[in-house]
Design an enzyme around this catalytic site. Structure first.
Site, mmCIF file in Angstrom:
data_model
loop_
_atom_site.group_PDB
_atom_site.id
_atom_site.type_symbol
_atom_site.label_atom_id
_atom_site.label_comp_id
_atom_site.label_asym_id
_atom_site.label_seq_id
_atom_site.Cartn_x
_atom_site.Cartn_y
_atom_site.Cartn_z
ATOM 1 N N ARG A 1 4.844 8.584 4.859
ATOM 2 C CA ARG A 1 5.021 7.290 5.524
ATOM 3 C C ARG A 1 5.399 6.259 4.462
ATOM 4 N NH1 ARG A 1 0.797 3.032 6.860
ATOM 5 N NH2 ARG A 1 2.119 1.511 7.881
ATOM 6 N N ASN B 1 -5.130 2.108 10.668
ATOM 7 C CA ASN B 1 -5.444 2.037 9.245
ATOM 8 C C ASN B 1 -6.923 1.699 9.160
ATOM 9 O OD1 ASN B 1 -2.667 2.223 8.963
ATOM 10 N ND2 ASN B 1 -2.410 0.189 8.060
ATOM 11 N N GLU C 1 -0.032 -3.459 10.348
ATOM 12 C CA GLU C 1 -1.112 -4.447 10.302
ATOM 13 C C GLU C 1 -0.671 -5.883 10.592
ATOM 14 O OE1 GLU C 1 -3.407 -4.085 6.708
ATOM 15 O OE2 GLU C 1 -4.037 -2.052 7.196
ATOM 16 N N TYR D 1 -10.277 1.252 6.629
ATOM 17 C CA TYR D 1 -10.826 1.156 5.266
ATOM 18 C C TYR D 1 -12.338 0.971 5.240
ATOM 19 C CZ TYR D 1 -6.145 1.236 3.443
ATOM 20 O OH TYR D 1 -4.880 1.649 3.128
ATOM 21 N N GLU E 1 -3.437 5.055 7.568
ATOM 22 C CA GLU E 1 -3.880 4.736 6.208
ATOM 23 C C GLU E 1 -5.377 4.919 6.118
ATOM 24 O OE1 GLU E 1 -2.887 0.794 4.702
ATOM 25 O OE2 GLU E 1 -0.822 0.998 5.400
ATOM 26 N N HIS F 1 6.589 -3.716 6.861
ATOM 27 C CA HIS F 1 5.322 -3.695 6.116
ATOM 28 C C HIS F 1 5.294 -4.962 5.260
ATOM 29 C CE1 HIS F 1 1.995 -0.807 4.592
ATOM 30 N NE2 HIS F 1 1.743 -2.000 4.067
HETATM 31 C C1 FCB Z 1 -3.741 -2.163 3.804
HETATM 32 C C2 FCB Z 1 -2.250 -2.328 3.645
HETATM 33 C C3 FCB Z 1 -1.677 -1.515 2.515
HETATM 34 C C4 FCB Z 1 -2.580 -1.459 1.316
HETATM 35 C C5 FCB Z 1 -3.997 -1.120 1.708
HETATM 36 C C6 FCB Z 1 -4.954 -1.016 0.551
HETATM 37 O O1 FCB Z 1 -4.272 -3.284 4.434
HETATM 38 O O2 FCB Z 1 -1.589 -1.941 4.819
HETATM 39 O O3 FCB Z 1 -0.405 -2.026 2.224
HETATM 40 O O4 FCB Z 1 -2.484 -2.615 0.595
HETATM 41 O O5 FCB Z 1 -4.468 -2.054 2.616
#
Ligand code: FCB
Length: 458
Positions: A85, A296, A174, A298, A371, A129
């Site tokens: 990607r 995505n 995002e 985290y 992600e 992006h």
């Molecule tokens: C996300 C973004 C990506 C990267 C990660 C760590 O929010 O999509 O570009 O910076 O965080």
């Protein structure tokens, strides 16, 4: 600190046709910002302003992926990745966002797609992006409707050129972060501090998504998704004030971007009334069926009412929130942290996916984790191995409980330009020496390669 090794053989088995990939983006890797007719992006302009990027850097060279893409494709191949990607830089293809197409810019993505296909890797381009053409920003950027229309025209150009070979498409990455960090708080490009007046940027990005879906469909695309950032919101306490604050945060981060796409409505009438244009009509465009829903993930966030415990303007994973917002972050204790300070909570990924299935039922298309990753220093990155191992197990648990997940993409292939953090945060499976641009696979790269081999063997 390194953690005990986690055997690649011990992971549960994922389906045979599961899509294993790695994610990057143009603005964070390509460099070559003034080459072959590329126009300026909002990130070029933002990074050139004093004090915007923590280490004073910019992305004019980044990882030089534009020139070294063959080496990077080689790394993907050796890793055994099934998909890559990357993002297409809008200002490389349409330098002013509107008007003439730059053939040399399209040629780059053409070469990249061919190199990927020759290596047996599925290309998964993201059309946006975060690198809005600066010329469009000067006309209002995502605050104005016209940008959504220009985005659809650009999507058409890219699909026309690559659609014969690309099967998987992502429209936006995002839109929540662009809205909140770019237009709301000014900590990302374009650096506007509009707080809640940033909301039109959300609506116009979502409209741009819907119009781009139409453009891609017109070229026969059958696998289209969006990459939204989501995470569970945990309330600081069961008090009414904290619950209300956490609900509002959940609405802004999760529901505001999921529900127009999945349900064809905004999660809150009052909020929808603040949006410009024929919103009800636009929602029909925004909510066309998708083939995949990209998430995505985290970290979870813990949120409470502002003011209590002096928790007003705390640091929020590197982001400062102004005290006038009606919610405030709280520390999440009892979990390890990445070098970025983000708590490592794999089970929150299971929670997120199960919550989405419960909330949206069969309106939720098959999910792809577009992600997931972490920033750690060093090449012997046992912490990253532990992170990926934990999140893959959490993902598998969600699948076992019935969530339809079709793929998983690690952020990121190489270390790269981490936006306002500059080069200080290293998310790569592959280390980049920024003085020489030499790539060195980390322990996590070798671990993931073994995982992918093992998964393919079973
Ligand atoms: C996300 C973004 C990506 C990267 C990660 C760590 O929010 O999509 O570009 O910076 O965080």
């Amino acid at each position: 600190m390194t953690t005990a090794p986690v055997s690649p053989l011990s992971l549960p088995r994922f389906p045979r046709d599961f899509l294993w990939g790695v994610s990057t983006s143009a603005a964070q890797t390509e460099g070559a910002v003034a080459e072959d007719g590329r126009g300026r992006s909002v990130w070029d302009v933002f990074a050139a302003e004093a004090g915007r990027i923590k280490d004073g850097s910019d992305a004019r060279v980044a990882t030089d992926h534009y020139h070294r893409y063959r080496e990077d494709v080689g790394l993907l191949k050796e890793l055994g990745a099934g998909a890559y990607r990357f993002s297409v830089a809008w200002p490389r293809v349409v330098p002013d966002g509107d008007g003439p197409v730059n053939a040399a810019g399209l040629d780059f993505y053409d070469r990249l797609v061919d190199a990927l296909l020759a290596a047996g890797i599925a290309p998964v381009p993201t059309l946006f992006h975060w690198d809005t053409p600066q010329a469009l920003e000067e006309r209002g950027g995502w605050l104005v409707r016209e940008t959504a229309e220009r985005f659809a025209a650009y999507a058409d150009v890219v699909a026309e050129r690559l659609g014969d070979r690309v099967e998987h498409w992502i429209t936006l990455n995002e839109p929540a972060e662009v809205t909140l960090l770019g237009y709301g708080l000014g900590q990302h490009a374009p650096g506007r501090q509009l707080l809640f007046e940033a909301l039109p940027a959300a609506h116009h990005q979502l409209l741009g998504h819907g119009l781009a879906v139409q453009a891609l469909r017109a070229h026969g695309a059958t696998n289209i998704g969006i990459a939204n950032s989501h995470g569970p919101t945990w309330r600081a306490s069961a008090s009414e004030a904290d619950t209300e604050a956490a609900d509002l945060y959940d609405l802004l981060l999760n529901r505001l971007f999921a529900e127009p796409v999945l349900l064809g409505r905004y999660p809150d009438e009052e909020l929808a009334a603040l949006l410009p244009g024929p919103v009800a009509e636009d929602l029909k465009v925004i909510s066309q069926p998708l083939d995949r829903y990209g998430i995505n993930y985290y970290q979870p966030t813990r949120v409470g009412a502002p003011g209590a415990d002096g928790a007003g303007a705390a640091d929020f994973g590197g982001i400062r929130l102004p005290p006038e917002l009606p919610f405030a972050p709280r520390e999440i204790e009892g979990y390890p942290r990445t070098d970025f300070g983000w708590p490592v909570v794999p089970q929150a990924l299971t929670e997120l996916l199960v919550t989405f299935r419960e909330r949206y039922g069969d309106r939720l298309p098959p999910v792809v984790i577009t992600e997931n990753g972490c920033s750690y220093e060093g090449i012997e990155d046992g912490e990253r191995i532990a992170f990926l191992d934990g999140h893959l197990r959490a993902l598998h648990a969600a699948m076992e409980s019935g969530v339809d997940v079709r793929g998983y993409f690690v952020w990121s292939l190489t270390d790269n330009f981490e936006w306002a953090e500059g080069y200080a945060r290293r998310f790569g499976l592959v280390h980049v020496d920024y003085a020489t641009l030499a790539r060195t696979p980390k322990a996590s790269y070798h671990w993931l390669r073994d995982v992918l081999r093992e998964q393919a063997r079973r």
